[in-house]
Design an enzyme around this catalytic site. Sequence first.
Site, short mmCIF file in Angstrom:
data_model
loop_
_atom_site.label_atom_id
_atom_site.label_comp_id
_atom_site.label_asym_id
_atom_site.label_seq_id
_atom_site.Cartn_x
_atom_site.Cartn_y
_atom_site.Cartn_z
N LYS A 141 -6.49 2.20 -9.30
CA LYS A 141 -7.41 2.87 -10.24
C LYS A 141 -7.24 4.37 -10.07
CE LYS A 141 -11.33 -0.29 -9.89
NZ LYS A 141 -12.68 -0.36 -9.33
N PHE A 183 -14.96 -2.42 -12.45
CA PHE A 183 -15.02 -3.30 -11.28
C PHE A 183 -14.42 -4.65 -11.65
CE2 PHE A 183 -16.84 -6.27 -8.30
CZ PHE A 183 -16.68 -5.59 -7.10
N VAL A 184 -13.33 -4.99 -10.95
CA VAL A 184 -12.60 -6.21 -11.31
C VAL A 184 -12.73 -7.29 -10.25
CG1 VAL A 184 -10.92 -5.11 -12.85
CG2 VAL A 184 -10.46 -5.20 -10.39
N ARG A 227 -12.80 -14.90 -5.90
CA ARG A 227 -11.48 -14.60 -5.33
C ARG A 227 -10.43 -15.57 -5.88
NH1 ARG A 227 -12.14 -10.97 -1.06
NH2 ARG A 227 -14.05 -11.17 0.13
N GLU A 265 -1.93 -4.49 -0.21
CA GLU A 265 -3.35 -4.26 -0.50
C GLU A 265 -3.67 -4.80 -1.88
OE1 GLU A 265 -6.19 -4.10 0.42
OE2 GLU A 265 -6.83 -2.09 0.96
N ASP A 266 -4.93 -5.21 -2.07
CA ASP A 266 -5.33 -5.74 -3.37
C ASP A 266 -5.51 -4.61 -4.39
OD1 ASP A 266 -7.56 -4.71 -2.05
OD2 ASP A 266 -8.80 -6.49 -2.32
N ASP A 287 -13.25 -9.94 -4.95
CA ASP A 287 -14.52 -10.68 -5.03
C ASP A 287 -15.66 -9.87 -5.63
OD1 ASP A 287 -14.80 -8.93 -2.71
OD2 ASP A 287 -16.62 -10.06 -2.29
N ASP A 305 -8.48 2.22 -4.71
CA ASP A 305 -9.55 2.78 -5.53
C ASP A 305 -9.63 4.28 -5.20
OD1 ASP A 305 -11.81 2.82 -7.19
OD2 ASP A 305 -13.16 2.19 -5.60
N LYS A 311 -9.96 -9.56 3.13
CA LYS A 311 -9.53 -10.85 2.62
C LYS A 311 -8.84 -10.70 1.28
CE LYS A 311 -13.80 -13.04 4.23
NZ LYS A 311 -15.07 -13.66 3.72
N GLY A 312 -9.11 -9.59 0.60
CA GLY A 312 -8.73 -9.44 -0.80
C GLY A 312 -7.25 -9.61 -1.10
P1 5GP Z 1 -10.92 2.56 -1.42
O1 5GP Z 1 -11.02 2.95 0.01
O2 5GP Z 1 -9.54 2.71 -2.01
O3 5GP Z 1 -11.94 3.26 -2.27
O4 5GP Z 1 -11.40 1.06 -1.51
C1 5GP Z 1 -10.54 -0.01 -1.45
C2 5GP Z 1 -11.34 -1.31 -1.31
O5 5GP Z 1 -12.52 -1.31 -2.15
C3 5GP Z 1 -10.50 -2.46 -1.82
O6 5GP Z 1 -9.68 -2.99 -0.79
C4 5GP Z 1 -11.57 -3.43 -2.31
O7 5GP Z 1 -12.03 -4.21 -1.23
C5 5GP Z 1 -12.71 -2.55 -2.80
N1 5GP Z 1 -12.65 -2.35 -4.26
C6 5GP Z 1 -12.35 -1.22 -4.92
N2 5GP Z 1 -12.40 -1.41 -6.26
C7 5GP Z 1 -12.73 -2.71 -6.46
C8 5GP Z 1 -12.91 -3.52 -7.63
O8 5GP Z 1 -12.78 -3.11 -8.79
N3 5GP Z 1 -13.25 -4.83 -7.41
C9 5GP Z 1 -13.41 -5.35 -6.16
N4 5GP Z 1 -13.72 -6.64 -6.08
N5 5GP Z 1 -13.25 -4.61 -5.04
C10 5GP Z 1 -12.89 -3.30 -5.18
#
Ligand code: 5GP
Length: 179
Positions: A129, A150-151, A163, A97-98, A157, A101, A41-42
Site C-alpha cells: 500500500k 483494509f483487505v 485468512r 511478507e503478506d 485476517d 503498509d 501468521k499472515g
Molecule cells: P506495517 O508495519 O507495514 O504498517 O504493517 C504491516 C502489518 O500490518 C502486516 O503484516 C499486517 O499484519 C498488517 N496490515 C496492514 N495492512 C493490512 C490490511 O489491509 N489488512 C490486514 N488484514 N492486515 C494489514
Amino acid sequence: MKDVISVMIPEEEMKKRISELGAQITEDYQGEAVHLVCILKGSVFFTCELAQHIHVPLTIDFMRVASYGDGTTSSGIVRLSKDLDDSIEGKNVIVVEDIVDTGRTLSYLLKLFEQRKPKSLKLCTLLSKPARRVTEIEGDYTGFEIPDKFVVGFGLDFAEHYRNLPYIGVIEELGDERE
Ligand code: 5GP
C-alpha cells in the site's frame, strides 16, 4: 447478519501473479539455494503458494512478530514471539511478507536480519500500500500494489477471520457474526 465482502483481487489473478513471482525468483537465483523466511501468521498462505513456483534448492523458516500500535497503524515496536529455528548466516534469504503498509514492521525486521549476516537479503511481499508508507521500504518482489483499504484473505485476517479466503477482499459492511 454476515459481513459483506467484495473481491478486490480474484483467485485466478492471485495464482497467476504468484507463479510469475516464483518464476522471477527462479531466474534471479540461477540455481543457488534460497531460504524463505515466512512472517507468521499472515504470510503463510502466500509462502506455501510461492514456494511451489520456485525451482531452486529451497528451505523455509518461520518467525512470528507482534507489532504494537493503535489498532490501525503499526508503531514499529516489534516483539518477536517466535524467532527463526535456524541461522541465516551465509544464506540467500528472502523475507516473505503478506503486506507492506507503513513499512515500519519490515524496516525493523530487515535491520535485524542484516545483523545476522545473510549472504543476501531480499523482500518479497504479496501486497503493498504505497499511499501509507512512512519508511523507505520497498519489496524486491511485489505481487500487487493496492489502494489504501483494509483487505482480508489469502492469509490476511480481520480479528483472526478470513485468512482462508482464496482471494483478496474488502469488508464492505460488518455483520454481527463472523462466519
Ligand atoms: P506495517 O508495519 O507495514 O504498517 O504493517 C504491516 C502489518 O500490518 C502486516 O503484516 C499486517 O499484519 C498488517 N496490515 C496492514 N495492512 C493490512 C490490511 O489491509 N489488512 C490486514 N488484514 N492486515 C494489514
